[in-house]
Design a protein around this motif. Structure first.
Motif, PDB file in Angstrom:
ATOM      1  N   GLY B  59       0.803  -1.221   0.000  1.00 13.64           N
ATOM      2  CA  GLY B  59       0.000   0.000   0.000  1.00 13.64           C
ATOM      3  C   GLY B  59       0.831   1.264   0.000  1.00 13.64           C
ATOM      4  N   ARG B  60       2.095   1.170  -0.403  1.00 16.76           N
ATOM      5  CA  ARG B  60       2.958   2.367  -0.371  1.00 16.76           C
ATOM      6  C   ARG B  60       2.597   3.340  -1.475  1.00 16.76           C
ATOM      7  N   SER B  61       2.456   2.817  -2.709  1.00 18.51           N
ATOM      8  CA  SER B  61       2.042   3.717  -3.796  1.00 18.51           C
ATOM      9  C   SER B  61       0.675   4.309  -3.497  1.00 18.51           C
ATOM     10  N   THR B  62      -0.195   3.482  -2.956  1.00 19.72           N
ATOM     11  CA  THR B  62      -1.541   3.970  -2.648  1.00 19.72           C
ATOM     12  C   THR B  62      -1.484   5.098  -1.621  1.00 19.72           C
ATOM     13  N   PRO B 102       5.227   9.643 -10.075  1.00 21.77           N
ATOM     14  CA  PRO B 102       4.549   8.345  -9.983  1.00 21.77           C
ATOM     15  C   PRO B 102       5.475   7.176 -10.274  1.00 21.77           C
ATOM     16  N   GLU B 103       5.054   6.006  -9.803  1.00 21.03           N
ATOM     17  CA  GLU B 103       5.855   4.789  -9.965  1.00 21.03           C
ATOM     18  C   GLU B 103       6.138   4.506 -11.434  1.00 21.03           C
ATOM     19  N   GLU B 104       5.131   4.739 -12.299  1.00 17.75           N
ATOM     20  CA  GLU B 104       5.318   4.423 -13.716  1.00 17.75           C
ATOM     21  C   GLU B 104       5.933   5.606 -14.463  1.00 17.75           C
ATOM     22  N   LEU B 174       8.025  10.640  -3.902  1.00 17.57           N
ATOM     23  CA  LEU B 174       8.740   9.956  -4.987  1.00 17.57           C
ATOM     24  C   LEU B 174       8.516   8.453  -4.882  1.00 17.57           C
ATOM     25  N   ASP B 175       7.945   7.873  -5.939  1.00 16.23           N
ATOM     26  CA  ASP B 175       7.571   6.462  -5.890  1.00 16.23           C
ATOM     27  C   ASP B 175       8.568   5.615  -6.674  1.00 16.23           C
ATOM     28  N   GLU B 176       9.375   4.837  -5.931  1.00 21.90           N
ATOM     29  CA  GLU B 176      10.294   3.868  -6.549  1.00 21.90           C
ATOM     30  C   GLU B 176      11.135   4.476  -7.659  1.00 21.90           C
ATOM     31  N   ILE B 177      11.850   5.529  -7.335  1.00 27.73           N
ATOM     32  CA  ILE B 177      12.597   6.182  -8.404  1.00 27.73           C
ATOM     33  C   ILE B 177      13.805   5.368  -8.860  1.00 27.73           C
TER      34      ILE B 177
END
Ligand SMILES: Nc1ncnc2c1ncn2[C@@H]1O[C@H](COP(=O)(O)OP(=O)(O)OP(=O)(O)O)[C@@H](O)[C@H]1O
Ligand SMILES: [Mg+2]
Lengths: 295, 250
Positions: B59-62, B102-104, B174-177
């Motif tokens: 649930g981290r991105s969420t 975003p992650e993507e 910052l999501d999973e950079i």
């Protein structure tokens, strides 16, 4: 007399010119459809009716308010475009979260309502709108006689088409539009008011249709059904060009007008169907359209 | 450049939470019927760099999307610089000074590199100029006329980061950079983060790559099943390394 494949040059050029002018309308209308489809993902079936509303607004404005052609060319797209924006805000937005098919059905219903109401008020037979004085008469070209108004329509339509292309492909506002088309959620996360962008875009697409309607008023009888037959051809043009490409919509519109004109010269019986034949061929060979991205 | 120094320090009226950039209390989030976050509690002070760790699907991105109001619905309390944002429209939240990556990555294919950079509207004064950004990421300058999605993964990641630095945002989510990037690029990104932190930015880093995050962060939040199950201060990290590893399943 110069002949081209057995046809006098003047006849040939005349048909070509007529075709190009039809093509200019196809280009304007398919451009509006492409802009709307890009951001809203809605196939705007009301586009023909909105074109008709443009012509009617010019006609009624002249009859009741004494608005002349030039003022109409400016005001009508604004008024009809604002009406379109209102429609988006109050009606289309409510179904934006549903399958896009609902948008198509809804706009189709709206088109029928606009058409039906105007038939009720004014009947089906068309009225004519005078050619503005400054554009009456014609120009004698070496190979043909060109009515000034037709020349003007071609120039005006091309300028508006290219202006739209420039705004979308070369300005910051256009970058918002392109990005919003790709990923509206992320645009919101950057602070862009996407719902407002959607409203304005729909309004702009409708304004393009209304502009085409005013341009058309002095050329064709202004009647409530003038948009629906045209729209069928324009949809074929959009299918051929591929949804979503701005330049593609413009070029395909012009090209299809020319092809129609040429067919009128050499095989008039097929003139009304040739665009649909091209559409079928394109669908078989390149389903995403000439300028569309292959999925 | 140091915009946090220009602002008046928290007045007594703002109270004890005046130095909190981000504070989530009892946050629940839903995608349609699915209940994803279950009472998330999270506090980040101004100028801190924290990580959100956890296994896939924790649930981290969420959590980041919930802060940006990009989920179906959300409840609880989410304060940004002390201001409650739960009822805010999505496009108003960035204007509080929040930048989201975003992650993507979300690089736009129909825009070239420079258009991608210039796209996000300025939310505050004091952001980096285009020149600053090109100085920080010389690759982007060289490829500024290329289509955004023609860049390599690493370049796209830099672009995704760089474009929110221009806006003046001072809270970065910052999501999973580092996902899928070569070590040299991660090194570059780590340097960038250190620079940003030294400029007073608040950073929430969602990471899988713990080795990347560990030396940078002030604090680590560990998530599982939509909850924060553990908070580990940087100074306790060595002592609790094994515990953390067991939580993350590595
Ligand atoms: N759009 C969505 N609709 C429904 N469920 C979603 C959606 N996005 C995520 N989820 C679900 O929410 C849960 C948390 O997802 P999230 O993306 O926040 O995980 P994460 O911690 O970022 O993990 P990772 O990115 O490593 O996969 C997952 O169970 C996922 O299936
Ligand atoms: Mg994730």
């Amino acid at each position: 007399m110069t002949m081209i494949f057995g046809v006098p040059l003047a006849v040939f050029m005349g048909q070509l010119m007529l075709g190009l002018i039809n093509g200019a309308f196809y280009a304007l209308l398919s451009l509006g459809l492409a802009v709307i489809f890009g951001l809203l993902k809605i196939v705007n079936f009301a586009h023909g009716a909105q074109y008709m509303l443009g012509a009617f607004a010019a006609l009624l404005g002249a009859q009741y308010l004494g608005i002349n052609y030039w003022l109409a060319l400016l005001l009508v797209p604004l008024v009809v475009g604002a009406f379109g924006a209102l429609l988006e805000r109050l009606v289309l937005r409510r179904i934006a979260h549903l399958d896009h098919l609902y948008g198509l059905l809804l706009t189709f219903g709206l088109a029928l309502i606009f058409e039906g109401s105007l038939i009720n008020l004014f009947g089906v037979s068309g009225a004519s709108y005078p050619i503005p004085e400054a554009l009456s008469g014609g120009i004698k070209l070496p190979f043909m006689f060109l009515p000034t108004y037709r020349g003007w329509v071609l120039v005006a339509a091309l300028v508006v088409c290219l202006g739209t292309w420039f705004i979308i492909e070369r300005t910051r506002l256009g970058a918002y539009l392109r990005a919003g088309t790709e990923n509206p959620a992320l645009m919101q996360a950057f602070g862009v008011n996407v719902p407002l962008l959607v409203t304005l875009t729909y309004g702009f697409g409708v304004a393009l249709a209304a502009f085409a309607g005013v341009l058309a008023a002095p050329l064709y009888p202004v009647s409530p059904t003038m948009g629906s037959s045209l729209l069928i051809v324009v949809f074929a043009v959009v299918v051929i060009g591929g949804m979503g490409s701005i330049l593609g919509a413009i070029l395909t519109g012009l090209a299809m007008g020319l092809i129609e004109g040429l067919t009128k010269v050499y095989y008039p019986e097929a003139a009304n169907t040739v665009i649909f034949l091209v559409m079928i061929m394109v669908l078989m060979l390149r389903p995403a359209g000439l300028f569309g991205k292959e999925a | 450049m140091n915009q946090t120094l220009d602002r008046p320090t928290a007045s007594p009226a703002v109270g004890a939470h005046g130095d909190e950039a981000l504070s989530l209390a009892d946050v629940n989030a839903f995608y349609g019927e699915s209940h994803i976050l279950h009472g998330v509690e999270l506090r980040v002070k101004r100028g801190e760099l924290v990580t959100l760790l956890g296994r896939n699907g924790a649930g981290r991105s969420t959590t980041l999307k919930t802060i940006m109001n990009m989920v179906g619905s959300r409840s609880g309390s989410i304060k940004i610089n002390g201001q409650e944002t739960l009822g805010m429209k999505p496009h108003h939240i960035p204007r509080l000074g929040v930048g989201y990556c975003p992650e993507e990555r979300g690089i736009f294919a129909s825009l070239d590199v420079e258009e991608n950079l210039l796209l996000p509207p300025t939310v505050r004064s004091g952001g980096m100029s285009l020149d600053d950004i090109y100085a920080m990421f010389p690759n982007l300058y060289e490829r500024r006329r290329s289509q955004g999605t023609r860049l390599s993964g690493g370049e796209q990641q830099m672009l995704a980061m760089a474009r929110i630095l221009r806006t003046g945002a001072e809270i970065l989510l910052l999501d999973e950079i580092t996902e899928g990037l070569a070590p040299v690029i991660n090194q570059k990104l780590a340097e960038v983060l250190i620079t940003l932190k030294s400029r007073g930015m608040t950073i929430v880093l969602v990471e899988q790559n713990f080795r990347f995050a560990a030396p940078l962060a002030d604090r680590h939040f560990v998530m599982e099943h939509g909850r924060i199950i553990e908070t580990i201060e940087a100074r306790d990290l060595d002592a609790r390394r094994e515990h953390l590893n067991s939580l993350l399943g590595v």
